[in-house]
Scaffold this motif. Structure first.
Motif, PDB file in Angstrom:
ATOM      1  N   ASN A 142      27.279   5.445 -19.232  1.00 47.40           N
ATOM      2  CA  ASN A 142      28.543   5.229 -18.551  1.00 47.40           C
ATOM      3  C   ASN A 142      28.268   4.667 -17.163  1.00 47.40           C
ATOM      4  OD1 ASN A 142      30.639   6.389 -16.442  1.00 47.40           O
ATOM      5  ND2 ASN A 142      31.725   6.248 -18.386  1.00 47.40           N
ATOM      6  N   LEU A 143      28.813   3.476 -16.879  1.00 51.75           N
ATOM      7  CA  LEU A 143      28.742   2.868 -15.550  1.00 51.75           C
ATOM      8  C   LEU A 143      30.149   2.792 -14.998  1.00 51.75           C
ATOM      9  CD1 LEU A 143      26.819   0.850 -17.628  1.00 51.75           C
ATOM     10  CD2 LEU A 143      25.924   0.287 -15.365  1.00 51.75           C
ATOM     11  N   SER A 144      30.395   3.424 -13.883  1.00 48.74           N
ATOM     12  CA  SER A 144      31.721   3.411 -13.271  1.00 48.74           C
ATOM     13  C   SER A 144      31.626   2.943 -11.825  1.00 48.74           C
ATOM     14  CB  SER A 144      32.371   4.802 -13.335  1.00 48.74           C
ATOM     15  OG  SER A 144      31.536   5.778 -12.748  1.00 48.74           O
ATOM     16  N   VAL A 145      32.663   2.248 -11.392  1.00 50.73           N
ATOM     17  CA  VAL A 145      32.725   1.716 -10.032  1.00 50.73           C
ATOM     18  C   VAL A 145      33.745   2.532  -9.239  1.00 50.73           C
ATOM     19  CG1 VAL A 145      33.076  -0.335  -8.617  1.00 50.73           C
ATOM     20  CG2 VAL A 145      32.173  -0.569 -10.943  1.00 50.73           C
ATOM     21  N   TRP A 146      33.377   2.924  -8.003  1.00 56.27           N
ATOM     22  CA  TRP A 146      34.212   3.779  -7.174  1.00 56.27           C
ATOM     23  C   TRP A 146      34.288   3.213  -5.753  1.00 56.27           C
ATOM     24  CZ3 TRP A 146      36.379   8.405  -9.082  1.00 56.27           C
ATOM     25  CH2 TRP A 146      35.949   8.778 -10.362  1.00 56.27           C
ATOM     26  N   HIS A 147      35.424   3.434  -5.141  1.00 56.76           N
ATOM     27  CA  HIS A 147      35.578   3.184  -3.705  1.00 56.76           C
ATOM     28  C   HIS A 147      35.246   4.469  -2.964  1.00 56.76           C
ATOM     29  CE1 HIS A 147      37.396   2.434   0.203  1.00 56.76           C
ATOM     30  NE2 HIS A 147      38.163   3.501   0.016  1.00 56.76           N
ATOM     31  N   ALA A 148      34.317   4.382  -2.019  1.00 57.27           N
ATOM     32  CA  ALA A 148      33.891   5.556  -1.255  1.00 57.27           C
ATOM     33  C   ALA A 148      34.896   5.833  -0.142  1.00 57.27           C
ATOM     34  CB  ALA A 148      32.500   5.324  -0.684  1.00 57.27           C
ATOM     35  N   PRO A 178      35.550   8.262   2.907  1.00 56.37           N
ATOM     36  CA  PRO A 178      34.833   9.253   3.713  1.00 56.37           C
ATOM     37  C   PRO A 178      35.603  10.553   3.909  1.00 56.37           C
ATOM     38  CG  PRO A 178      34.744   7.077   4.742  1.00 56.37           C
ATOM     39  CD  PRO A 178      35.742   6.987   3.642  1.00 56.37           C
ATOM     40  N   LEU A 179      36.930  10.477   4.062  1.00 62.65           N
ATOM     41  CA  LEU A 179      37.712  11.673   4.397  1.00 62.65           C
ATOM     42  C   LEU A 179      38.624  12.116   3.260  1.00 62.65           C
ATOM     43  CD1 LEU A 179      38.707  10.790   8.061  1.00 62.65           C
ATOM     44  CD2 LEU A 179      36.764  12.138   7.247  1.00 62.65           C
ATOM     45  N   GLY A 180      38.343  11.706   2.044  1.00 57.11           N
ATOM     46  CA  GLY A 180      39.201  12.102   0.929  1.00 57.11           C
ATOM     47  C   GLY A 180      38.509  11.878  -0.391  1.00 57.11           C
ATOM     48  N   ARG A 181      39.313  11.887  -1.447  1.00 53.28           N
ATOM     49  CA  ARG A 181      38.791  11.734  -2.799  1.00 53.28           C
ATOM     50  C   ARG A 181      38.478  10.271  -3.070  1.00 53.28           C
ATOM     51  NH1 ARG A 181      39.123  15.194  -7.130  1.00 53.28           N
ATOM     52  NH2 ARG A 181      38.910  14.277  -9.203  1.00 53.28           N
ATOM     53  N   ASN A 182      37.317  10.011  -3.636  1.00 56.68           N
ATOM     54  CA  ASN A 182      36.934   8.643  -3.958  1.00 56.68           C
ATOM     55  C   ASN A 182      37.868   8.056  -5.014  1.00 56.68           C
ATOM     56  OD1 ASN A 182      34.855   9.025  -2.196  1.00 56.68           O
ATOM     57  ND2 ASN A 182      33.276   9.264  -3.765  1.00 56.68           N
ATOM     58  N   VAL A 183      38.015   6.736  -5.012  1.00 56.39           N
ATOM     59  CA  VAL A 183      38.997   6.052  -5.853  1.00 56.39           C
ATOM     60  C   VAL A 183      38.287   5.350  -7.005  1.00 56.39           C
ATOM     61  CG1 VAL A 183      40.835   4.331  -5.928  1.00 56.39           C
ATOM     62  CG2 VAL A 183      40.509   5.742  -3.876  1.00 56.39           C
ATOM     63  N   PHE A 184      38.754   5.609  -8.218  1.00 59.48           N
ATOM     64  CA  PHE A 184      38.183   5.017  -9.430  1.00 59.48           C
ATOM     65  C   PHE A 184      38.628   3.557  -9.551  1.00 59.48           C
ATOM     66  CE2 PHE A 184      38.762   4.115 -14.021  1.00 59.48           C
ATOM     67  CZ  PHE A 184      37.452   4.240 -14.447  1.00 59.48           C
ATOM     68  N   LEU A 185      37.650   2.649  -9.753  1.00 61.11           N
ATOM     69  CA  LEU A 185      37.942   1.219  -9.829  1.00 61.11           C
ATOM     70  C   LEU A 185      37.658   0.613 -11.201  1.00 61.11           C
ATOM     71  CD1 LEU A 185      36.449   0.069  -6.401  1.00 61.11           C
ATOM     72  CD2 LEU A 185      38.820   0.711  -6.924  1.00 61.11           C
ATOM     73  N   GLY A 186      37.118   1.386 -12.127  1.00 55.08           N
ATOM     74  CA  GLY A 186      36.856   0.887 -13.480  1.00 55.08           C
ATOM     75  C   GLY A 186      35.519   1.358 -14.007  1.00 55.08           C
ATOM     76  N   GLU A 187      35.311   1.173 -15.312  1.00 59.10           N
ATOM     77  CA  GLU A 187      34.082   1.646 -15.931  1.00 59.10           C
ATOM     78  C   GLU A 187      33.726   0.803 -17.147  1.00 59.10           C
ATOM     79  OE1 GLU A 187      34.496   5.619 -17.403  1.00 59.10           O
ATOM     80  OE2 GLU A 187      35.875   5.042 -18.990  1.00 59.10           O
ATOM     81  N   VAL A 188      32.493   0.971 -17.587  1.00 58.73           N
ATOM     82  CA  VAL A 188      31.982   0.381 -18.830  1.00 58.73           C
ATOM     83  C   VAL A 188      31.134   1.443 -19.512  1.00 58.73           C
ATOM     84  CG1 VAL A 188      30.360  -1.299 -19.797  1.00 58.73           C
ATOM     85  CG2 VAL A 188      31.996  -2.022 -18.074  1.00 58.73           C
ATOM     86  N   GLU A 189      31.277   1.569 -20.833  1.00 57.72           N
ATOM     87  CA  GLU A 189      30.445   2.498 -21.588  1.00 57.72           C
ATOM     88  C   GLU A 189      29.669   1.734 -22.648  1.00 57.72           C
ATOM     89  OE1 GLU A 189      32.502   5.912 -23.049  1.00 57.72           O
ATOM     90  OE2 GLU A 189      32.467   6.879 -21.078  1.00 57.72           O
ATOM     91  N   VAL A 190      28.377   2.045 -22.757  1.00 58.70           N
ATOM     92  CA  VAL A 190      27.477   1.336 -23.662  1.00 58.70           C
ATOM     93  C   VAL A 190      26.851   2.344 -24.614  1.00 58.70           C
ATOM     94  CG1 VAL A 190      25.430  -0.112 -23.855  1.00 58.70           C
ATOM     95  CG2 VAL A 190      26.964  -0.367 -21.882  1.00 58.70           C
ATOM     96  N   SER A 191      27.088   2.175 -25.909  1.00 54.11           N
ATOM     97  CA  SER A 191      26.435   3.005 -26.912  1.00 54.11           C
ATOM     98  C   SER A 191      25.009   2.510 -27.100  1.00 54.11           C
ATOM     99  CB  SER A 191      27.198   2.943 -28.238  1.00 54.11           C
ATOM    100  OG  SER A 191      26.491   3.649 -29.245  1.00 54.11           O
ATOM    101  N   LEU A 192      24.044   3.303 -26.676  1.00 51.14           N
ATOM    102  CA  LEU A 192      22.653   2.851 -26.722  1.00 51.14           C
ATOM    103  C   LEU A 192      22.128   2.749 -28.144  1.00 51.14           C
ATOM    104  CD1 LEU A 192      21.198   4.779 -23.655  1.00 51.14           C
ATOM    105  CD2 LEU A 192      22.172   2.488 -23.770  1.00 51.14           C
ATOM    106  N   GLY A 193      22.792   3.415 -29.092  1.00 49.38           N
ATOM    107  CA  GLY A 193      22.399   3.278 -30.484  1.00 49.38           C
ATOM    108  C   GLY A 193      22.715   1.908 -31.053  1.00 49.38           C
ATOM    109  N   LEU A 194      23.627   1.171 -30.401  1.00 46.45           N
ATOM    110  CA  LEU A 194      24.018  -0.158 -30.859  1.00 46.45           C
ATOM    111  C   LEU A 194      23.452  -1.268 -29.980  1.00 46.45           C
ATOM    112  CD1 LEU A 194      27.797   0.562 -31.569  1.00 46.45           C
ATOM    113  CD2 LEU A 194      25.918   0.535 -33.211  1.00 46.45           C
ATOM    114  N   TRP A 195      22.738  -0.906 -28.920  1.00 57.04           N
ATOM    115  CA  TRP A 195      22.285  -1.908 -27.953  1.00 57.04           C
ATOM    116  C   TRP A 195      21.136  -2.740 -28.520  1.00 57.04           C
ATOM    117  CZ3 TRP A 195      24.350  -3.728 -23.647  1.00 57.04           C
ATOM    118  CH2 TRP A 195      23.561  -4.469 -22.781  1.00 57.04           C
ATOM    119  N   ASP A 196      21.138  -4.047 -28.224  1.00 57.22           N
ATOM    120  CA  ASP A 196      20.060  -4.957 -28.614  1.00 57.22           C
ATOM    121  C   ASP A 196      18.979  -4.903 -27.538  1.00 57.22           C
ATOM    122  OD1 ASP A 196      18.401  -6.922 -29.524  1.00 57.22           O
ATOM    123  OD2 ASP A 196      19.813  -8.582 -29.211  1.00 57.22           O
ATOM    124  N   TRP A 197      17.890  -4.188 -27.818  1.00 54.73           N
ATOM    125  CA  TRP A 197      16.855  -3.953 -26.813  1.00 54.73           C
ATOM    126  C   TRP A 197      15.958  -5.175 -26.599  1.00 54.73           C
ATOM    127  CZ3 TRP A 197      17.596  -0.039 -23.737  1.00 54.73           C
ATOM    128  CH2 TRP A 197      18.349   1.038 -24.195  1.00 54.73           C
TER     129      TRP A 197
END
Length: 454
Positions: free
Chosen positions: A239-245, A247-266
């Motif tokens: 799971n790769l997710s992008v966040w806005h940092a 400093p004085l509050g909760r970080n903001v979710f900007l999106g994600e990507v999930e990769v099934s490693l069982g299906l990945w072309d190595w």
């Protein structure tokens, strides 16, 4: 005053249940306090196990004891080796701790194992696949998350590459850059990328890049590393997710990507672009598998070894290990396996492994031996193996497998537990057709076992 306000806001925004908070403290103390007795014990166990459990495992011989059970079957012996665990290093600080309150409060097979809703097993914009055989609707990370992820409309894409170093047994995740991501605060974002090697959502699995200030097109060129055996990769989801940092509050979710490693072309080591996806909530009932189990099984007919031995047929089940166990709250869990030879579901038929602590890929190396079989009994019987998560004093079932001919009947009667899948039936038939030979199998720990009365 400023420091007090910051501490207050951080505490207010941490959406963590008390049980998760205390578990986190224990885990942090175990990792960081090298002088504690628990740390010394774990280090000693790790040193002892590293030499003996890698490579090929062998079931240790033990004295045999006979205990009569129903249908003429007898339990003879069980053995186990020491626990083998591998842990990866990771960061352990963040504002957006995401733990789900879901907890399966039942240890009854009939009440825990229900048929998942087929309509929920569809592909959506953010797909996390725990195994190559099926896909799930929504993000796998959402199983363990809480909070509002819809504040910012997700857009943009991320570039990354994956390489596995077999000599170092290391997965290398190179995060290159992001483009055209959403703005979190007045046409600006301070983005960073966070990764997890699911289903482990502990601090050992969490990695982060540096924060890039005031940009919607950050360039990272950082490599995040995971120590993981190559055999475990097929049961893991990156799971790769992008966040806005913030400093004085909760970080903001900007999106994600999930990769099934069982299906990945190595064979592909070049950086690839993938569009960021919103986090779509995943219903726990839609989980059709909670990992895989590796085992070997053989049947020795009566008199097969010569000299009239064995006196009756014997069934040997060698439980080697499990991989990618998906617990109810994510992260490393304490687990064990129970076995029954149905139709006998009594305590005398039941056996179980020892509890392997804090691992999503536990090594059991436990052999279960049942005797009292006749050749005709094998086609009427079923070996049921269920995986359990121990939380406190009460265990919770994760799922299991059933090895049988899958006919739906036993000794002429209709039974619900003769519900083996095609793969499970193939393993059982191969055992029958190859007497006195180990049959190796890697099977999915399914959650849709038909309920049975106990």
């Amino acid at each position: 005053m400023v420091h007090a306000t910051i501490r207050h806001r951080k505490t207010k925004n941490r959406d963590v249940p008390l049980s998760g908070l205390f578990n986190g403290e224990k885990e942090e103390n175990t990792v960081n306090n090298n002088t504690s007795p628990e740390a010394v014990r774990r280090l000693k166990d790790s040193e002892e196990e590293s030499g003996g459990t890698q490579g090929s495992l062998k079931p240790a011989p033990t004295p045999r004891t006979k205990i009569p059970v129903g249908q003429g079957l007898q339990r003879k012996s069980s053995t186990s080796s020491k626990e083998y665990e591998k842990k990866s290093n990771g960061y352990s600080e963040e504002h957006e701790d995401e733990y789900d309150g879901h907890n399966g409060d039942s240890d009854s097979l009939s009440s825990c194992l229900t048929e998942p809703d087929p309509t929920s097993l569809k592909t959506s914009s953010s797909t996390g696949s725990l195994h190559s055989g099926y896909t799930l609707s929504g993000s796998m990370m959402s199983l363990f998350s809480s909070g509002d992820f819809g504040v910012v409309e997700v857009r943009g894409r991320i570039q990354f590459s994956l390489v596995y170093d077999s000599q170092r047994e290391e997965l290398q995740v190179k995060v290159c850059r992001c483009e055209d991501i959403a703005s979190a605060r007045k046409e600006r974002s301070d983005p960073y990328v966070k990764t997890y090697l699911l289903p482990d959502k502990s601090s050992h699995s969490k990695k982060k890049t540096a924060v890039k200030k005031k940009t919607l097109n950050p360039v990272y060129d950082q490599t995040l590393r995971y120590k993981v055996r190559i055999g475990e990769l097929r049961s893991r989801t990156l799971n790769l997710s992008v966040w806005h940092a913030e400093p004085l509050g909760r970080n903001v979710f900007l999106g994600e990507v999930e990769v099934s490693l069982g299906l990945w072309d190595w064979t592909c080591t070049m950086p690839l672009w993938q569009n960021l996806q919103p986090r779509v909530l995943l219903n726990p009932e839609s989980i059709s598998s909670r990992g895989t189990i590796l085992l070997s099984i053989k049947f020795i007919p009566d008199g097969y070894e010569g000299g009239g031995l064995p006196l009756t047929g014997e069934l040997h089940i060698w439980l080697r290990e499990a991989q990618g166990l998906l617990g109810h709250k994510g992260g490393a869990i304490d687990s064990f396996v129970r076995s029954y030879i149905l139709p006998d579901a009594s305590r005398q038929s039941g056996q179980k492994t020892r509890v392997v602590k804090r691992s999503i890929s536990p090594t059991y190396n436990h052999t279960m031996v049942y005797d009292g079989f006749h050749s005709s009994d094998v086609r009427e019987a079923c070996a049921e193996l269920t995986v359990w998560q121990r939380e406190g004093l009460k265990p919770h079932i994760l799922g299991g497998i059933r090895l049988s001919c899958g006919t739906g009947q036993s000794y002429g009667e209709d039974v619900s537990w003769m519900d083996s899948t095609e793969d499970e039936i193939a393993v059982w038939n191969s055992m029958i057709e190859n007497p006195n030979r180990w049959v190796d199998a890697t099977l999915s720990i399914r959650t849709n076992l038909a309920p049975r009365s106990t």
